[in-house]
Design a protein around this motif. Sequence first.
Motif, PDB file in Angstrom:
ATOM      1  N   ARG A  37     -11.253  10.376   3.364  1.00 27.23           N
ATOM      2  CA  ARG A  37     -12.125   9.743   2.385  1.00 27.23           C
ATOM      3  C   ARG A  37     -12.111  10.518   1.067  1.00 27.23           C
ATOM      4  N   SER A  38     -12.218  11.836   1.140  1.00 24.48           N
ATOM      5  CA  SER A  38     -12.246  12.656  -0.071  1.00 24.48           C
ATOM      6  C   SER A  38     -10.921  12.605  -0.815  1.00 24.48           C
ATOM      7  N   LEU A  39      -9.808  12.643  -0.094  1.00 24.88           N
ATOM      8  CA  LEU A  39      -8.505  12.566  -0.765  1.00 24.88           C
ATOM      9  C   LEU A  39      -8.317  11.211  -1.449  1.00 24.88           C
ATOM     10  N   ALA A  40      -8.785  10.134  -0.821  1.00 16.77           N
ATOM     11  CA  ALA A  40      -8.710   8.816  -1.457  1.00 16.77           C
ATOM     12  C   ALA A  40      -9.578   8.785  -2.714  1.00 16.77           C
ATOM     13  N   PHE A  41     -10.734   9.411  -2.642  1.00 22.06           N
ATOM     14  CA  PHE A  41     -11.629   9.490  -3.795  1.00 22.06           C
ATOM     15  C   PHE A  41     -10.980  10.311  -4.914  1.00 22.06           C
ATOM     16  N   PHE A  42     -10.377  11.451  -4.572  1.00 18.83           N
ATOM     17  CA  PHE A  42      -9.703  12.286  -5.568  1.00 18.83           C
ATOM     18  C   PHE A  42      -8.522  11.536  -6.193  1.00 18.83           C
ATOM     19  N   LYS A  43      -7.870  10.717  -5.386  1.00 17.86           N
ATOM     20  CA  LYS A  43      -6.763   9.906  -5.901  1.00 17.86           C
ATOM     21  C   LYS A  43      -7.279   8.909  -6.936  1.00 17.86           C
ATOM     22  N   ASP A  44      -8.413   8.292  -6.660  1.00 20.52           N
ATOM     23  CA  ASP A  44      -9.017   7.348  -7.606  1.00 20.52           C
ATOM     24  C   ASP A  44      -9.432   8.028  -8.911  1.00 20.52           C
ATOM     25  N   LEU A  45      -9.789   9.298  -8.831  1.00 22.28           N
ATOM     26  CA  LEU A  45     -10.179  10.066 -10.020  1.00 22.28           C
ATOM     27  C   LEU A  45      -8.978  10.696 -10.725  1.00 22.28           C
ATOM     28  N   PHE A  46      -7.776  10.460 -10.200  1.00 24.86           N
ATOM     29  CA  PHE A  46      -6.530  11.020 -10.744  1.00 24.86           C
ATOM     30  C   PHE A  46      -6.472  12.544 -10.635  1.00 24.86           C
ATOM     31  N   VAL A  47      -7.162  13.092  -9.647  1.00 23.89           N
ATOM     32  CA  VAL A  47      -7.094  14.529  -9.385  1.00 23.89           C
ATOM     33  C   VAL A  47      -5.852  14.834  -8.551  1.00 23.89           C
TER      34      VAL A  47
END
Length: 89
Positions: free
Chosen positions: A59-69
């Motif tokens: 979940r966190s990696l998908a969220f970071f992906k959405d934030l372009f991190v």
Amino acid sequence: MLNLLYEFFPKLTYAFNEQDAKILFAVYSVGTSAFHPSEVAAAYLERFGQPLPDAQLTRSLAFFKDLFVVKYLGDGKYLLRENITYERH
């Protein structure tokens, strides 16, 4: 232009919750720009002394992906894309 600002502004000022901040710290602790989630889980365990549930990491990696991190490279690997300055309060 306004649509672009509308899309990105909230992502520029995001305050991470404690769990996401710990996972992001573990991502940076891996020490390489390209990483596998298992390396993040190992860094998290080493740093915080508790296992990281796979569902939470995903979940966190998908969220970071959405934030372009991070960027997903395929084959389960990610690339760290952004430098982030964090402050502890």
